[in-house]
Design an enzyme around this catalytic site. Sequence first.
Site, PDB file in Angstrom:
ATOM      1  N   CYS A 146      -1.682   4.719  10.791  1.00  0.00           N
ATOM      2  CA  CYS A 146      -1.539   6.004  11.490  1.00  0.00           C
ATOM      3  C   CYS A 146      -2.802   6.231  12.313  1.00  0.00           C
ATOM      4  O   CYS A 146      -3.409   7.282  12.246  1.00  0.00           O
ATOM      5  CB  CYS A 146      -1.243   7.154  10.538  1.00  0.00           C
ATOM      6  SG  CYS A 146      -2.450   7.387   9.254  1.00  0.00           S
ATOM      7  N   CYS A 150       0.890  -1.189   0.000  1.00  0.00           N
ATOM      8  CA  CYS A 150       0.000   0.000   0.000  1.00  0.00           C
ATOM      9  C   CYS A 150       0.916   1.223   0.000  1.00  0.00           C
ATOM     10  O   CYS A 150       1.111   1.863   1.034  1.00  0.00           O
ATOM     11  CB  CYS A 150      -0.873   0.023   1.241  1.00  0.00           C
ATOM     12  SG  CYS A 150      -2.020  -1.334   1.356  1.00  0.00           S
TER      13      CYS A 150
HETATM   14  C1  LIG Z   1      -1.727   4.787   4.539  1.00  0.00           C
HETATM   15  S1  LIG Z   1      -1.748   4.978   2.833  1.00  0.00           S
HETATM   16  C2  LIG Z   1      -0.109   4.486   2.401  1.00  0.00           C
HETATM   17  C3  LIG Z   1       0.928   5.547   2.642  1.00  0.00           C
HETATM   18  C4  LIG Z   1       2.272   5.158   2.065  1.00  0.00           C
HETATM   19  N1  LIG Z   1       2.742   3.899   2.580  1.00  0.00           N
HETATM   20  C5  LIG Z   1       3.338   6.203   2.312  1.00  0.00           C
HETATM   21  O1  LIG Z   1       4.117   6.087   3.236  1.00  0.00           O
HETATM   22  O2  LIG Z   1       3.389   7.179   1.544  1.00  0.00           O
HETATM   23  C6  LIG Z   1      -2.659   3.593   2.304  1.00  0.00           C
HETATM   24  C7  LIG Z   1      -2.670   3.368   0.809  1.00  0.00           C
HETATM   25  O3  LIG Z   1      -3.344   2.130   0.565  1.00  0.00           O
HETATM   26  C8  LIG Z   1      -3.971   2.206  -0.684  1.00  0.00           C
HETATM   27  N2  LIG Z   1      -4.952   1.104  -0.751  1.00  0.00           N
HETATM   28  C9  LIG Z   1      -6.216   1.058  -0.283  1.00  0.00           C
HETATM   29  N3  LIG Z   1      -6.751  -0.150  -0.524  1.00  0.00           N
HETATM   30  C10 LIG Z   1      -5.800  -0.881  -1.141  1.00  0.00           C
HETATM   31  C11 LIG Z   1      -5.759  -2.215  -1.647  1.00  0.00           C
HETATM   32  N4  LIG Z   1      -6.815  -3.039  -1.563  1.00  0.00           N
HETATM   33  N5  LIG Z   1      -4.632  -2.613  -2.248  1.00  0.00           N
HETATM   34  C12 LIG Z   1      -3.550  -1.792  -2.369  1.00  0.00           C
HETATM   35  N6  LIG Z   1      -3.543  -0.535  -1.911  1.00  0.00           N
HETATM   36  C13 LIG Z   1      -4.657  -0.087  -1.299  1.00  0.00           C
HETATM   37  C14 LIG Z   1      -4.523   3.605  -0.724  1.00  0.00           C
HETATM   38  O4  LIG Z   1      -4.732   4.018  -2.050  1.00  0.00           O
HETATM   39  C15 LIG Z   1      -3.416   4.405  -0.016  1.00  0.00           C
HETATM   40  O5  LIG Z   1      -2.562   4.959  -0.958  1.00  0.00           O
END
Ligand SMILES: C[S@@+](CC[C@H](N)C(=O)[O-])C[C@H]1O[C@@H](n2cnc3c(N)ncnc32)[C@H](O)[C@@H]1O
Length: 415
Positions: free
Chosen positions: A356, A236
């Site tokens: 977070c 993610c």
């Molecule tokens: C907390 S953010 C990640 C922040 C990132 N790790 C950073 O440090 O910049 C969570 C991310 O998960 C993605 N996401 C949500 N559902 C997902 C899925 N089923 N598979 C992959 N990514 C997903 C969202 O688009 C979002 O960008």
Amino acid sequence: MIFKSYQILYKVLAKSAYVNIALNSGLKSVNEKDKKVITRIVYGVIEKNLFLEYIIKQLTKKYPHISDAVILKIGIYQIYFMNEPEYAVVNNMLKLAKKLKRSPSFINAVLRRCKDVKMPQDDYQKKSLEYNAPVWAIKELEKDYGRQTADLFFSHPKKQLIHIRHNPKKITSQDFEKYLDFERDKKTEYGYYVCHNTLKKLNNIDNSLFTVQSLGSMAVCMAADVQDGDKVLDVCAAPGGKSVFLSQLAKISLISCDIHPHRLELINSYKSRMGENNIEVILNDATKFIPQWERRFDVVLCDVPCSGLGVLNSRSDIFEHKTLDIINELTKLQYEIISTSSKYVRQGGRLIYSTCTILKKENQDIVNKFLRNNPDFESAPVNIAVNSLNIGNYVQLMPHISDTDGFFIAKVQRK
Ligand SMILES: C[S@@+](CC[C@H](N)C(=O)[O-])C[C@H]1O[C@@H](n2cnc3c(N)ncnc32)[C@H](O)[C@@H]1O
């Protein structure tokens, strides 16, 4: 100025825009002096939103049209928290109402009585208005951590400084520190808290030399303890903050995924800005198993989507977007992501689960359930330099303990 504040707040309160994004785009053609006032009004209204809602509800039989509600919130905020003379505020709000073709007499009637409203007697209602957090969130935190910690969490003052780090591949910390002003800036465990002035100055240097990244986000990467040669998967990854830092910590091969194509663009532009061109960026849904990746990675990072309650300090509009129902749905997704991603961890390899947020149901409950259902994994200690609440092997960063947002970090290892 008032009209601009209205336009930005309308986007946030009526169209669910994120406050920082709406503010950035709304302030593009505004002069510096007006920017300050508009920013104060916009953040002020969002930070006092529940209080302003309460006043409006006490003075109206039916909740007003959203345009009227935004006008009233700006007016009530100025009267209560900006020490503006009431007559001047009311006059400005009546002009705004006319411009927007809303009823000035209605706005006038509410604003004239807004100072007479009695505050609630119930303890939770009172705290809810004071902390600008819904009663369910206060109760949830008290259930998880007890009343004292919940109060400390919600009443922790907003951070005025911004956390940044240097790019260790491009500049030494010694050289980078020459750009800082340690009268006001300060060194942290992994980076620096800097004031707006320093950040402004830094915006004139090569932008691959440093980046804004929270201390909590950096701690997640440090917990992964990546070593030269590791194969790493970040499931993610957008907008790429942790991926880029991981790839600067050691000579690793890294695949970064996200489910949203437009968010992959964010990873791509961030990695090219920071010169991390070896990161492979792939569109992928982390809940769908990819057989070719089975047991192929030394480190898998699951930085899952979450309620974001831990960043309440820097993102006061969280409760505009997150309700208890949404959070309960998220926990199912979080569990699916850790379960599927764990299949990619090689024997002896590790998975980092991070959020977070500070809600147990999104944090230790997910990891504990995962460990119960996967006896071939065990929990491993998280070693970071930042102060935290330790929950067995897991760590919970807390604003009042860690001097950063409320991140959760757990490490599990395949036996
Ligand atoms: C907390 S953010 C990640 C922040 C990132 N790790 C950073 O440090 O910049 C969570 C991310 O998960 C993605 N996401 C949500 N559902 C997902 C899925 N089923 N598979 C992959 N990514 C997903 C969202 O688009 C979002 O960008």
